[in-house]
Design an enzyme around this catalytic site. Structure first.
Site, PDB file in Angstrom:
ATOM      1  N   LYS A 126       0.872  -1.177   0.000  1.00 40.47           N
ATOM      2  CA  LYS A 126       0.000   0.000   0.000  1.00 40.47           C
ATOM      3  C   LYS A 126       0.904   1.220   0.000  1.00 40.47           C
ATOM      4  O   LYS A 126       2.028   1.149   0.489  1.00 40.47           O
ATOM      5  CB  LYS A 126      -0.880   0.010   1.260  1.00 40.47           C
ATOM      6  CG  LYS A 126      -2.101   0.896   1.159  1.00 40.47           C
ATOM      7  CD  LYS A 126      -3.263   0.192   0.492  1.00 40.47           C
ATOM      8  CE  LYS A 126      -4.391   1.162   0.200  1.00 40.47           C
ATOM      9  NZ  LYS A 126      -5.611   0.460  -0.268  1.00 40.47           N
ATOM     10  N   ASP A 166      -6.873   4.367  -4.712  1.00 39.38           N
ATOM     11  CA  ASP A 166      -7.550   4.236  -3.420  1.00 39.38           C
ATOM     12  C   ASP A 166      -8.207   5.606  -3.190  1.00 39.38           C
ATOM     13  O   ASP A 166      -8.444   6.331  -4.160  1.00 39.38           O
ATOM     14  CB  ASP A 166      -6.539   3.875  -2.311  1.00 39.38           C
ATOM     15  CG  ASP A 166      -7.192   3.463  -0.997  1.00 39.38           C
ATOM     16  OD1 ASP A 166      -7.794   2.395  -0.946  1.00 39.38           O
ATOM     17  OD2 ASP A 166      -7.112   4.229  -0.010  1.00 39.38           O
TER      18      ASP A 166
END
Lengths: 308, 196
Positions: A126, A166
């Protein structure tokens, strides 16, 4: 068992005491996985979970860029490469002022398990930045994305690490980042996902998280001999996931009555049908407006929250 | 001993003023609310030391199914209690970790269907995986092909959660199921690759 879990968490807390979201995510996994490890000899005594909570690599870097007034801005960029045991690191990039190492480590840790569950060969990662896209011009977004990728490019690759979008990173941002990666590497590869349909993207990718959420819920309801048909559904958020969850739930015969953003939520007792959802998509994706504006268009709905 | 009034609220949320809301500030509030009919949030424009906490979330609305799709920790124990009281039977997280541990406790206590994001929102990354496959193959699948694969993947994830999360009483703990199913595949690969 409780003592084993606590002993493990003490170790994790010692090393990450300033990272509450990460500890919350690890705690939840420890409570369910440690009892399983204890019962299964092949995993026992190998410190396997301790290895999984330590990122393989955590990259933090400076992102400097020039805003529309000519001022030099500095943000912090990150990529957490958590686990590559079953495939290249895979996970989104988040641009939001709340982004820090704790948030990204929690997300990267969850991503490892999530990607494993998909049955596809993807490891977990991430990344992102504390950059706030809200109120920025398209040119500022482009300059930031280019500056961000001008460092990130050396750490990723289609067989190494494949980021996606995201919060704060949608098709527009993926496009700018992909453009800079391709220029620097002189190579057109699938290094990012969430690309546009005409340049390597997949159909259904924008819909997938929201649709998938509803498909999963439908599977759960089926275990009770039930379905979405005739159900009243409350959805929070009004971004990509919320929009397509609303669309799919409605298609399956449910009535979605709420959507929200950071300013509050709207309640539409008549249900947010396809036409209303098209309005919300234009409002949030194109006009980048607030959900409170929904009640101006549809006066039967009510807004709860504050609209500044 | 001295007492301070530090908060005031309206339907938009509440303000917290750690310095206390003294007579002068109260006069401003009276003017704001009684004459100008403004929002309490405007207080912080006048007194920047105070903080405004935004109002409500949709969890007070009665429903059968709740899909938290905004952000982490957006649904707390109180919200969860309210959902259960209002007859909610199923919560599937679209965001990552939107439910606090207290909220999850309430859902599990009430034995309603609860799916953690790492299972129920995995469709996004799964379709990213399908995008990678198409890039490697240098071809594009149709909408229907991708949607069908997505549906099947979500069904498979659900089955994995049931396989690893079934309790002795027959109920399914989807958190346990998702964590263990996810763990097993990664752990097996790590063991096979040795200490690296």
């Amino acid at each position: 068992m409780e003592a084993k879990i606590n002993a493990f968490m003490d170790l994790v807390k010692q090393r990450n005491h300033h990272e509450p979201e990460f500890l919350q995510a690890v705690q939840e996994v420890a409570e369910t996985v440690i009892p399983y490890i204890v019962k299964n000899d092949i995993y026992h005594g190998k410190n396997i979970l301790l290895r999984m909570v330590e990122p393989e690599r955590l990259i933090s870097f400076r992102v400097s860029w020039v805003d529309d007034t000519g001022e030099i801005q500095v943000n912090r960029g990150y990529r957490v490469q958590m686990n590559s045991a079953i495939g290249p690191y895979k996970g989104g990039l988040r641009f939001h002022p709340t982004v820090n190492a704790s948030i990204l480590k929690f997300l990267a840790f969850e991503q490892v398990f999530k990607n494993s569950l998909t049955t596809l060969p993807m490891g977990g990662g991430k990344g992102g930045s504390d950059f706030d896209p809200k109120g920025k011009s398209d040119n500022e977004i482009m300059r930031f994305c280019h500056a961000f990728m001008s460092e990130l490019f050396r750490h990723i690759g289609h067989n190494t690490d494949v980021p996606a979008g995201d919060i704060g990173v949608g098709g527009r941002e993926i496009g700018f980042m992909f453009g800079m990666y391709k220029k620097l590497k002189n190579s057109f590869t699938g290094v990012l996902t969430g690309k546009g349909a005409s340049w390597g993207g997949s159909l259904i990718r924008p819909e997938a998280t929201g649709y998938g959420d509803v498909y999963f819920a439908e599977n759960m309801l089926q275990t009770k001999g039930d379905s979405f048909k005739g159900k009243t559904v409350v959805v929070s958020g009004s971004g990509n996931v919320a929009q397509y969850a609303t669309e799919k739930a409605t298609q399956l015969g449910a009535k979605v009555v709420t959507l929200s953003d950071s300013s509050g939520y709207i309640l539409d007792k008549d249900g947010i049908d396809a036409d209303k959802l098209a309005y919300v998509m234009d409002l949030k994706n194109v006009k980048r407006g607030r959900i409170s504006e929904y009640v101006n268009k549809y006066p039967n709905a009510v807004f709860f929250g504050n609209a500044f | 001993m001295q007492f301070f009034l530090v908060t005031l609220s309206d339907s938009s949320g509440y303000i917290l003023d750690k310095d206390g809301i003294d007579a002068d500030k109260l006069a401003y509030v009276m003017d704001l609310k009684n004459v100008k009919r403004g929002r309490i949030s405007e207080y912080v424009n006048k007194y920047p030391n105070a903080v405004f906490f935004k109002g409500e979330k949709p969890w007070v609305v009665a429903c059968d199914v709740a899909l938290p799709c905004a952000t982490q920790n957006e649904l707390n124990g109180e919200h969860a209690k309210q959902l259960v009281e209002n007859g909610c039977i199923c919560v599937a997280e679209g965001a990552n970790m939107p439910s606090t541990p207290e909220a999850i406790y309430e859902f599990q206590k009430a034995q309603i269907l609860f799916a953690p994001g790492k299972a129920s929102n995995a469709g996004g990354v799964a379709t990213s995986g399908l995008e990678m496959s198409q890039n490697s193959l240098r071809l594009s699948w149709t909408r229907e092909e991708v949607d069908e694969k997505l549906k099947q993947i979500m069904k498979d994830i659900h089955e994995s959660c049931v396989a690893y999360g079934k309790n002795e009483d027959g109920t399914v703990d989807y958190i346990k199921g998702a964590n263990i199913a996810g763990f097993v595949k990664v752990a097996d690969a790590m063991l096979a690759q040795g200490i690296v």
